[in-house]
Design an enzyme around this catalytic site. Structure first.
Site, mmCIF file in Angstrom:
data_model
loop_
_atom_site.group_PDB
_atom_site.id
_atom_site.type_symbol
_atom_site.label_atom_id
_atom_site.label_comp_id
_atom_site.label_asym_id
_atom_site.label_seq_id
_atom_site.Cartn_x
_atom_site.Cartn_y
_atom_site.Cartn_z
ATOM 1 N N GLY A 12 0.836 -1.205 0.000
ATOM 2 C CA GLY A 12 0.000 0.000 0.000
ATOM 3 C C GLY A 12 0.868 1.251 0.000
ATOM 4 O O GLY A 12 0.482 2.286 0.549
ATOM 5 N N GLY A 15 -0.564 4.623 -0.958
ATOM 6 C CA GLY A 15 -1.742 5.101 -0.231
ATOM 7 C C GLY A 15 -1.461 6.290 0.671
ATOM 8 O O GLY A 15 -0.363 6.846 0.681
ATOM 9 N N GLN A 16 -2.484 6.664 1.443
ATOM 10 C CA GLN A 16 -2.385 7.865 2.278
ATOM 11 C C GLN A 16 -1.232 7.757 3.274
ATOM 12 O O GLN A 16 -0.448 8.692 3.427
ATOM 13 C CB GLN A 16 -3.703 8.115 3.029
ATOM 14 N N ASP A 56 -0.030 -7.777 -5.815
ATOM 15 C CA ASP A 56 -1.430 -7.897 -5.404
ATOM 16 C C ASP A 56 -1.399 -8.714 -4.108
ATOM 17 O O ASP A 56 -1.125 -9.910 -4.133
ATOM 18 C CB ASP A 56 -2.215 -8.631 -6.499
ATOM 19 N N TYR A 150 -15.590 -2.742 7.749
ATOM 20 C CA TYR A 150 -14.206 -2.296 7.956
ATOM 21 C C TYR A 150 -13.807 -2.538 9.428
ATOM 22 O O TYR A 150 -12.741 -3.101 9.712
ATOM 23 C CB TYR A 150 -14.112 -0.819 7.602
ATOM 24 N N LYS A 154 -11.065 -5.017 11.242
ATOM 25 C CA LYS A 154 -10.025 -4.516 12.153
ATOM 26 C C LYS A 154 -9.986 -5.355 13.442
ATOM 27 O O LYS A 154 -8.917 -5.743 13.899
ATOM 28 C CB LYS A 154 -10.232 -3.031 12.452
#
Ligand code: SER
Length: 325
Positions: A12, A15-16, A56, A150, A154
């Site tokens: 990732g 990503g952010q 992936d 989500y 978690k």
């Protein structure tokens, strides 16, 4: 840092969190020791500043091949579908969030069994809590009944990480991040995204319509603090860690209305309104203020940015590139 050479994979990485964490890890450990795991997006800053692999993470063979090829000791596994996007496709959220995590843990378990160093960082979130957890000073250990897919991934992920630590000795570490505010890469599909979007819209268009009510309060953190906390936890002495589930982590809590007013101090003509949508329900199910005393006690966590400092730094960073674009 231990008596071994760190060889890091960040999944990732576009990503952010990944885009900023990858650059910081490259500064600390040397660019050649930090492999950026990218999928579709390939930001220039990331692929031009060090090695990268297209992976992936829902396919274990790709992760295994990358870890073996680069002799990886540590994975920062950041790939995730966020809360609002997850509600639109819960099967995809479960698949991406859980299959990827299990793949990462299994590859590192194999490494551990072969006698190599096997460390993993994986982020949990305030979304792991549900509407029945205490809203204020939410403790480290309390009821965890999230009502988003989500959040379900978690809590499940926290338990899975703890299991791989207990059963296989994979050195997994985790924090429950608050909503994260960043200037480099947009979050995508999250509920706390309004706290980032407001800056872009205020600077570019002078107006922002929040998708939550003015009185919506969530725990938030500025990205430089989040990166520092992540590295502090990964550097902490193993014996100092009193939990392998996931540490509550906090910096500040404010309402959407307070954020808007603070932005307005820097951009006087800024106007805003509030039109709550389905993300209001998600925000309402999360804590308002998190008690992160374990992180403070165990590994010395302390934030540098509160609302005022964060807002002024965000505007300073974004204004030059956005104002006349
Ligand atoms: N910031 C995330 C979201 O809004 C929660 O971890 O989905």
């Amino acid at each position: 840092m231990g008596g071994y050479e760190e060889r890091i994979l960040v999944t990732g990485a576009a990503g952010q969190i990944g885009s900023e964490l990858t650059l910081e890890l490259r500064r600390r450990y040397g660019a050649e020791n930090v492999i950026a795991g990218v999928h579709k997006k390939m930001p220039k800053e990331i692929i031009e500043s060090g090695p990268y692999e297209r992976i992936d993470t829902t396919d274990i063979s790709g992760i295994r091949a990358c870890v073996e090829k680069h002799n990886i000791t540590t994975i920062y596994h950041l790939v995730s579908i966020l809360s609002a996007a997850g509600e639109k496709n819960s099967n995809l959220a479960w698949h991406v969030n859980m299959t990827s995590l299990k793949n990462v843990l299994d590859v590192m378990r194999e490494r551990k069994e072969k006698g190599y160093t096997a460390k993993v960082f994986w982020p949990s979130s305030i979304a792991a809590f549900g509407p029945d957890a205490p809203k204020d000073n939410t403790p480290q250990d309390t009821v965890m009944h999230p009502t988003t897919i989500y959040g379900v991934t978690k809590v499940s992920g926290e338990l899975l990480c703890n299991y791989y630590w207990l059963k296989y000795g994979v050195d997994v570490r985790s924090v429950r991040y608050p909503g994260l505010i960043s200037s480099m890469t947009h979050p995508g599909g999250g509920t706390s995204d309004y706290a980032v979007e407001v800056f872009y819209e205020a600077i570019k268009n002078g107006h922002y319509t929040f998708f939550v009510r003015a009185d919506t309060v969530l725990p938030m953190m500025y990205m430089p603090d989040a990166i520092r906390a992540t590295i502090m936890l990964m550097d902490a002495d193993e014996d100092a860690l009193s939990t392998r589930l996931s540490y509550n982590l906090a910096a500040m809590s404010f309402s959407a209305g307070e954020l808007a007013e603070e932005v307005k101090k820097h951009i006087p003509g800024f106007s805003y309104d509030f039109r709550p949508d389905e993300r209001q329900g998600i925000a309402d199910s999360w804590p308002r203020i998190i008690d992160d005393s374990y992180a403070r006690k165990d590994w010395g966590w302390k934030e540098k940015f509160k609302l005022k400092e964060m807002v002024s730094d965000m505007i300073k960073k974004l204004e030059p590139s956005l104002k006349f674009s």
